[in-house]
Design an enzyme around this catalytic site. Structure first.
Site, PDB file in Angstrom:
ATOM      1  N   LYS A 125       0.923  -3.372 -34.723  1.00  0.00           N
ATOM      2  CA  LYS A 125       1.439  -4.731 -34.939  1.00  0.00           C
ATOM      3  C   LYS A 125       1.208  -5.535 -33.674  1.00  0.00           C
ATOM      4  O   LYS A 125       1.168  -4.975 -32.573  1.00  0.00           O
ATOM      5  CB  LYS A 125       2.937  -4.679 -35.233  1.00  0.00           C
ATOM      6  CG  LYS A 125       3.462  -5.913 -35.920  1.00  0.00           C
ATOM      7  CD  LYS A 125       3.304  -5.802 -37.425  1.00  0.00           C
ATOM      8  CE  LYS A 125       3.658  -7.077 -38.139  1.00  0.00           C
ATOM      9  NZ  LYS A 125       3.707  -6.866 -39.593  1.00  0.00           N
ATOM     10  N   ASP A 165       0.667 -12.321 -40.489  1.00  0.00           N
ATOM     11  CA  ASP A 165       2.101 -12.090 -40.699  1.00  0.00           C
ATOM     12  C   ASP A 165       2.720 -13.482 -40.581  1.00  0.00           C
ATOM     13  O   ASP A 165       2.004 -14.489 -40.738  1.00  0.00           O
ATOM     14  CB  ASP A 165       2.652 -11.101 -39.659  1.00  0.00           C
ATOM     15  CG  ASP A 165       4.011 -10.518 -40.041  1.00  0.00           C
ATOM     16  OD1 ASP A 165       4.070  -9.541 -40.775  1.00  0.00           O
ATOM     17  OD2 ASP A 165       5.057 -11.070 -39.599  1.00  0.00           O
TER      18      ASP A 165
END
Ligand code: GLU
Length: 450
Positions: A125, A165
């Site tokens: 991430k 995201d």
């Protein structure tokens, strides 16, 4: 102290300020207790100690120049958490709340989520505290280019494949890809969520929202229930929320809410999807405008929310789809939802429920789909984008959608079976954490101490 407790307390000691990471860690490790106590091999190979430490963690400076000529600096991150099952895979989040803690919790969740998809993807991430909101197109482009000036050396289509995201959609992925291509002199599948004309997959944009509804449908079907004709509450108004609403309509349900950082709308006639898309996807404006245009809608600003609660969850509904951000649904919200007869919660956002809210939903035995299962459709479709890029093929919308549906149903069957193994059939938190963990742990043991 048990092995699991030792690992939790050592992380608490080392990272006392990483509150989100510790929250995700406790939730996951607590539900692994039964599995770990039956299998001493995990302790022998120090699987948990290795799992909780990222393989590599990169923090970097992102300098850029705004439209007034002022030099600005943001913080960039990429955490390459675990590559036991495949190259690191996970999104980039651009939001002022981003810090190392947030990226670490998201990366940790991503390991097990990606494992559940059954595709070959490790967990990673990244992101930045940069806020694309209120910035001009050129400022966003210059920021993305500067971000990639550092990131490009760490990523690759067989190494680490970032995606979107919160705050990173098709526009940002385009700018990031353009700079990657310029620096590396390569046109490859290094990012997912690309434009469909230049390597992106159909359905990727819709996938997280569609997937979360498919997951709810699977949970409900197992109990002989359906979404048809049911009132549903959705929070958020980004990609996940918009396509959750779209799929709810396709299945005959009636979504009546949406929200953004400033407030929420309740439209008892059902959310006008085209108007919502126009406001959020085209004009990037506030939801307040929705209520000015559509008279059946009531707008409530955040300052008017009931004390300590999210007003979205006080609207009575059959099913709730938290699709905004972490900890957006607390114990008071969970109590309100249950009191109003809510029978299904499917998490489109990452860790949207606080630990107390999660426990209450699990104890109440309603259909509760935890994020790492319910929102895995986004990253799963990124996996499908990688497959198309690798084979230089283009699948139709219906082909990708059918594969997404199959994956979501497969995840439900897989985690329900594991929950059943432990005689706790409705506990999909337990099922998801153990099912995801088993594959990663097995791969780590097979691959030796690395
Ligand atoms: N950001 C999404 C997630 O939380 C998608 C990641 C991806 O497509 O790699 O899973």
């Amino acid at each position: 102290m048990s092995y699991v407790e030792q690992v939790i307390s050592s992380c608490e000691e080392k990272f006392p300020h990483q509150v989100y990471f510790l929250q995700a860690l406790r939730e996951i490790l607590e539900s692994l207790k039964v599995e770990i106590s039956h299998n001493p091999i995990y302790e022998k190979y120090a699987i948990l100690e290795r799992l909780v430490v990222p393989e590599r963690s990169i923090a970097f400076r992102v300098p850029w120049v705004d439209d007034c000529g002022r030099v600005r600096v943001n913080q960039g991150y990429r955490i390459e958490f675990n590559s036991a099952l495949g190259p690191y895979k996970g999104g980039l989040r651009f939001h002022p709340s981003v810090n190392e803690d947030v990226i670490k919790f998201l990366g940790f969740e991503q390991i097990l989520k990606n494992s559940l998809t059954t595709l070959r993807m490790g967990g990673g991430k990244g992101g930045s505290d940069f806020d694309p909101k209120g910035k001009s197109e050129n400022e966003v482009m210059r920021f993305c280019q500067s971000f990639m000036n550092e990131l490009y050396r760490h990523i690759g289509d067989h190494t680490d494949i970032p995606a979107g995201d919160i705050g990173v959609g098709g526009r940002e992925v385009g700018f990031l890809f353009g700079q990657y291509k310029r620096l590396s002199n390569r046109f490859d599948g290094v990012l997912t969520g690309k434009g469909v004309e230049w390597g992106g997959s159909l359905v990727r944009k819709e996938a997280t929202g569609y997937g979360s509804v498919y997951f709810a449908q699977a949970m409900l079907e197992a109990e002989g229930k359906s979404l048809e004709g049911k009132v549903c509450c959705v929070s958020g108004s980004g990609n996940v929320a918009i396509y959750t609403i779209e799929k709810l309509y396709a299945l005959g349900a009636k979504p009546v809410t949406a929200s953004d950082s400033k407030g929420m709308i309740y439209d008892q006639e059902g959310i006008d999807l085209e108007l919502l898309k126009e406001i959020k996807e085209v004009r990037r404006a506030s939801l307040e405008e929705y209520a000015q245009i559509k008279k059946s809608a009531i707008y409530t600003s955040v300052s008017e929310y009931p004390q300590g609660q999210n007003a979205v969850w006080s609207v009575p509904c059959f099913a709730a789809f938290p699709s905004a951000t972490q900890n957006e649904l607390n114990i008071l919200d969970a109590q309100t939802l249950l009191k109003n007869g809510c029978q299904c919660v499917s998490e489109g956002a990452n860790m949207p429920c606080t630990q107390e809210a999660t426990n209450l939903f699990v104890d109440s035995k309603i259909c509760y789909g935890p994020a790492k299962a319910a929102n895995a459709g986004g990253v799963a479709t990124s996996g499908l984008e990688m497959m198309q890029n690798a084979s230089m093929s283009i699948w139709t919308f219906d082909e990708v959608d059918a594969k997404l549906l199959k994956i979501m149903r497969g995840i439900f069957a897989q985690i329900k079976a594991v929950a059943q193994e432990f005689n706790d059939e409705k506990n999909l938190v337990l099922g998801a954490n153990i099912a995801g963990f088993r594959k990663v742990a097995k791969a780590m043991i097979d691959q030796g101490v690395v």
